[in-house]
Design an enzyme around this catalytic site. Sequence first.
Site, mmCIF file in Angstrom:
data_model
loop_
_atom_site.group_PDB
_atom_site.id
_atom_site.type_symbol
_atom_site.label_atom_id
_atom_site.label_comp_id
_atom_site.label_asym_id
_atom_site.label_seq_id
_atom_site.Cartn_x
_atom_site.Cartn_y
_atom_site.Cartn_z
ATOM 1 N N CYS A 167 0.782 -1.286 0.024
ATOM 2 C CA CYS A 167 -0.117 -0.060 -0.073
ATOM 3 C C CYS A 167 0.851 1.315 -0.125
ATOM 4 O O CYS A 167 0.444 2.295 0.067
ATOM 5 C CB CYS A 167 -1.165 0.066 1.036
ATOM 6 S SG CYS A 167 -2.063 -1.506 1.270
ATOM 7 N N LYS A 339 -9.270 8.352 2.448
ATOM 8 C CA LYS A 339 -9.933 6.874 2.174
ATOM 9 C C LYS A 339 -11.194 6.775 2.857
ATOM 10 O O LYS A 339 -12.051 5.683 2.583
ATOM 11 C CB LYS A 339 -8.953 5.703 2.963
ATOM 12 C CG LYS A 339 -7.521 5.660 2.183
ATOM 13 C CD LYS A 339 -6.731 4.644 2.983
ATOM 14 C CE LYS A 339 -5.713 4.168 2.341
ATOM 15 N NZ LYS A 339 -4.491 5.568 2.470
#
Length: 417
Positions: A167, A339
């Site tokens: 990530c 996010k």
Amino acid sequence: MASDQNPRIVITGIGVVSPVGMGAETYWSALKSGANGAGEITLLDTSDYATRIAFEVKDFVAEDWVDGKEARRMDRFLMFAAAAAQMALEDAKFPEDQGLRDETAVVIGSGIGGLGTMSEQTKKLHLQGPSRVSPFLVPYMIPDMASGYVSILHKLRGPNTCIVTACATGANSIGEAAAMIQRGDCVAALAGGAEAPITQMGLAGFCSARAMTTRNDDPLRASRPFDKERDGFVMGEGCGVLVLETLENALARGAKIYGELAGYGQSGDAYHITSPDPEGDGAMRSMRMAIRKAGLQPEDVHYVNAHGTSTELNDKTETKAIKGVFGDHAYNLAVSSTKSMIGHTLGAAGALEAVACLLALRDQVAPPTINYEVPDPECDLDYVPNEARSMPMEVALSNSFGFGGHNATLVFKRYQE
């Protein structure tokens, strides 16, 4: 990152494929308004899965970006990369001159690569035998093909490579591309991350790891970084690509400049394959390196785009790390997790969040953390709750952390002529 020997690096083009819209300005307008791209998964049957929600890219027409025949067999992450790269080049008004394209690198990574292709062909292998496996399995599965395919499409013949750091991939790709330019390997670069993990295998793996939320009955409130009631991340997909070049080259061709990449830091936790170091040591070292290489002090930073996954461990560990780096100044920072609006796009996250930082600096607006409702005593910073905030800012920092203990931090400065 700049010195007497190293040229300044600026961003002149942006391409975005996201769950809240295509293109940089559509994406940014959605983030500023607190738009939410979550919903029930439509890409596969989720009846047997603990998590049945995600942040999907809607209304993506592959044939708008790649040849129709290729679109029918190509992995989704590659199509996202092709689309975002074309948008970025067009946005930058990048010259057709082959001389410059011979000195332009491509560094577009992916945390997982062609997981959909692998899953589909694995089923064929078991059901129909090895002779029925596609000859395109390997080239459309391997993560480096995003860089390779974009290079071929646009005749970009400088360094062509792929970063895979889970990530942290998108952030590492941008940082390493800038380093290539500074050491003279190239004059410009396309850099970012692409991911399409919403597949049977991807969903099954993360469900088994119990890393994702199971708030299936309320997808719009499921991704809630830093909120006390968070219970896991929500998977997303997409791609972000930036055009990076030397300031000298950008000025010479009269390019629009979004901002400057001033610092890049990275570190390893050396702690656990999936969990972050609970003391936040690796994250702190990554942030400190990026700030130092930018020639700045912690007090110079105004906005932090957090990794902010909506998992219990990440959010409190990142909060601790931010406080460790910034001290009392941590409470003056605006810290938000985009996010909350687009989900966790894994290898694409660092690139999409870099875009948010650049446009936040341009417009002097910090995007919000939506779904922030119940404060967590262990997460006690200013997370820009639920509404975007107009504020003066000159420096923005973006964090990205990945499985394996990979940490990457980018520091952007507002560009002024």
